[in-house]
Design a protein around this motif. Structure first.
Motif, PDB file in Angstrom:
ATOM      1  N   GLN A   1       0.833  -1.202   0.000  1.00  0.00           N
ATOM      2  CA  GLN A   1       0.000   0.000   0.000  1.00  0.00           C
ATOM      3  C   GLN A   1       0.871   1.257   0.000  1.00  0.00           C
ATOM      4  N   LEU A   2       1.863   1.304   0.877  1.00  0.00           N
ATOM      5  CA  LEU A   2       2.753   2.456   0.944  1.00  0.00           C
ATOM      6  C   LEU A   2       3.565   2.592  -0.340  1.00  0.00           C
ATOM      7  N   THR A   3       3.967   1.476  -0.927  1.00  0.00           N
ATOM      8  CA  THR A   3       4.715   1.519  -2.188  1.00  0.00           C
ATOM      9  C   THR A   3       3.908   2.202  -3.284  1.00  0.00           C
ATOM     10  N   ARG A   4       2.611   1.893  -3.352  1.00  0.00           N
ATOM     11  CA  ARG A   4       1.757   2.518  -4.367  1.00  0.00           C
ATOM     12  C   ARG A   4       1.615   4.018  -4.108  1.00  0.00           C
ATOM     13  N   TYR A   5       1.446   4.399  -2.835  1.00  0.00           N
ATOM     14  CA  TYR A   5       1.383   5.818  -2.507  1.00  0.00           C
ATOM     15  C   TYR A   5       2.662   6.529  -2.952  1.00  0.00           C
ATOM     16  N   LEU A   6       3.807   5.933  -2.651  1.00  0.00           N
ATOM     17  CA  LEU A   6       5.084   6.563  -2.985  1.00  0.00           C
ATOM     18  C   LEU A   6       5.252   6.716  -4.491  1.00  0.00           C
ATOM     19  N   GLU A   7       4.820   5.698  -5.244  1.00  0.00           N
ATOM     20  CA  GLU A   7       4.944   5.781  -6.698  1.00  0.00           C
ATOM     21  C   GLU A   7       4.129   6.955  -7.232  1.00  0.00           C
ATOM     22  N   LEU A   8       2.919   7.133  -6.714  1.00  0.00           N
ATOM     23  CA  LEU A   8       2.077   8.243  -7.149  1.00  0.00           C
ATOM     24  C   LEU A   8       2.646   9.589  -6.703  1.00  0.00           C
ATOM     25  N   MET A   9       3.040   9.679  -5.446  1.00  0.00           N
ATOM     26  CA  MET A   9       3.506  10.953  -4.910  1.00  0.00           C
ATOM     27  C   MET A   9       4.801  11.414  -5.551  1.00  0.00           C
ATOM     28  N   ASN A  10       5.641  10.472  -5.960  1.00  0.00           N
ATOM     29  CA  ASN A  10       6.897  10.838  -6.603  1.00  0.00           C
ATOM     30  C   ASN A  10       6.706  11.312  -8.038  1.00  0.00           C
ATOM     31  N   ARG A  11       5.472  11.226  -8.548  1.00  0.00           N
ATOM     32  CA  ARG A  11       5.171  11.828  -9.840  1.00  0.00           C
ATOM     33  C   ARG A  11       4.846  13.309  -9.714  1.00  0.00           C
ATOM     34  N   ASP A  12       4.624  13.775  -8.482  1.00  0.00           N
ATOM     35  CA  ASP A  12       4.270  15.167  -8.238  1.00  0.00           C
ATOM     36  C   ASP A  12       5.548  15.988  -8.088  1.00  0.00           C
ATOM     37  N   PRO A  13       5.821  16.905  -9.021  1.00  0.00           N
ATOM     38  CA  PRO A  13       7.069  17.676  -8.948  1.00  0.00           C
ATOM     39  C   PRO A  13       7.162  18.553  -7.707  1.00  0.00           C
ATOM     40  N   HIS A  14       6.032  18.845  -7.060  1.00  0.00           N
ATOM     41  CA  HIS A  14       6.055  19.661  -5.852  1.00  0.00           C
ATOM     42  C   HIS A  14       6.449  18.852  -4.619  1.00  0.00           C
ATOM     43  N   LEU A  15       6.414  17.530  -4.713  1.00  0.00           N
ATOM     44  CA  LEU A  15       6.732  16.680  -3.569  1.00  0.00           C
ATOM     45  C   LEU A  15       8.038  15.912  -3.738  1.00  0.00           C
ATOM     46  N   THR A  16       8.272  15.420  -4.952  1.00  0.00           N
ATOM     47  CA  THR A  16       9.406  14.520  -5.176  1.00  0.00           C
ATOM     48  C   THR A  16      10.733  15.172  -4.802  1.00  0.00           C
ATOM     49  N   PRO A  17      11.672  14.428  -4.245  1.00  0.00           N
ATOM     50  CA  PRO A  17      11.578  13.003  -3.922  1.00  0.00           C
ATOM     51  C   PRO A  17      10.867  12.757  -2.597  1.00  0.00           C
ATOM     52  N   VAL A  18      10.032  11.721  -2.575  1.00  0.00           N
ATOM     53  CA  VAL A  18       9.286  11.349  -1.373  1.00  0.00           C
ATOM     54  C   VAL A  18       9.803  10.006  -0.875  1.00  0.00           C
TER      55      VAL A  18
END
Length: 231
Positions: free
Chosen positions: A171-188
């Protein structure tokens, strides 16, 4: 929400490429624009997906595609990363739309909810200099328990469980994959926190670069602080 059951093949092109050969699948198009591809197995995890912001365009097949039996083509493109999801539909078995309304959100069981609140109040438990950004940070596939910043200013997604198993790591892996696509957050980076973490879950998490933290519920409540014990 739109639900389509169809015989289709799926190709993903972007940071990675992936191909799903022709088979019968469930295609889910959500009101936020996300598109998810599910099979009848694999529990709740989609085989592939595109998270918002993205746009779906339906088109007629070209001559070669039509000769191969394709009746419709879905082009899904992410507006920030230019990742593309292409669905070649050969047969539509079901197509329906449903208005779900506003969702009240996930209500966790008592212990997990308390752990989340206590860890948010004492985020320094994860390290000196850490700060809370917000609880229940929403993603296209659900809320991350805590979004925090570490002492270096980096974004950290924290998933909290009472008992940490492999499903929680996935579950956390999927969240991280999505969040790391956001240039305002990455790297997460990720923290998997639980009162008890199973060995297999710890191995999987550490293999994926996710930090594991065992939470002491009583210490977080202030009932029992190991540093202040005489014995």
């Amino acid at each position: 929400m739109r639900l389509v059951i169809a015989r289709c093949s799926v190709d993903y092109d972007g940071r990675l490429t992936a191909h799903l050969p022709l088979a019968t699948r469930l295609l889910v198009v959500k009101a936020d624009g996300s598109v998810l591809v599910h099979s009848d197995g694999g529990s709740y995890k989609p085989l592939n997906w595109m998270s918002p912001p993205c746009a779906l365009a339906e088109a007629a097949p070209d001559d070669d595609q039509a000769q191969a039996g394709v009746v419709a083509v879905w082009h899904v493109r992410h507006s920030k990363t230019d990742d593309r999801l292409t669905v070649l539909i050969h047969e539509v078995l079901h197509d329906s739309r449903h208005e779900l309304g506003i969702d009240p959100g996930l209500v966790k069981d008592g212990v997990e909810a308390h752990l989340q609140r206590l860890l948010a109040e004492h985020i320094h438990t994860l390290g000196p200099g850490w700060s809370l950004v917000r609880r229940e940070y929403m993603t296209a596939i659900g809320p991350v328990d805590i979004l925090a910043r570490n002492d270096a200013g980096g974004s950290v997604a924290v998933e909290i469980k009472r008992r940490g198993d492999i499903d929680g790591v996935e579950q956390l892996t999927r969240y991280l994959e999505l969040m790391n696509r956001d240039p305002h957050l990455t790297p997460v980076s990720g923290v998997f926190a639980a009162q008890e973490i199973k060995p297999q879950a710890r191995t999987l998490a550490e293999d994926r670069g996710i930090r594991c933290v065992v939470l002491d519920y009583d210490a977080l409540k202030g009932v029992d602080n190991a540093d202040s014990r005489l014995f």
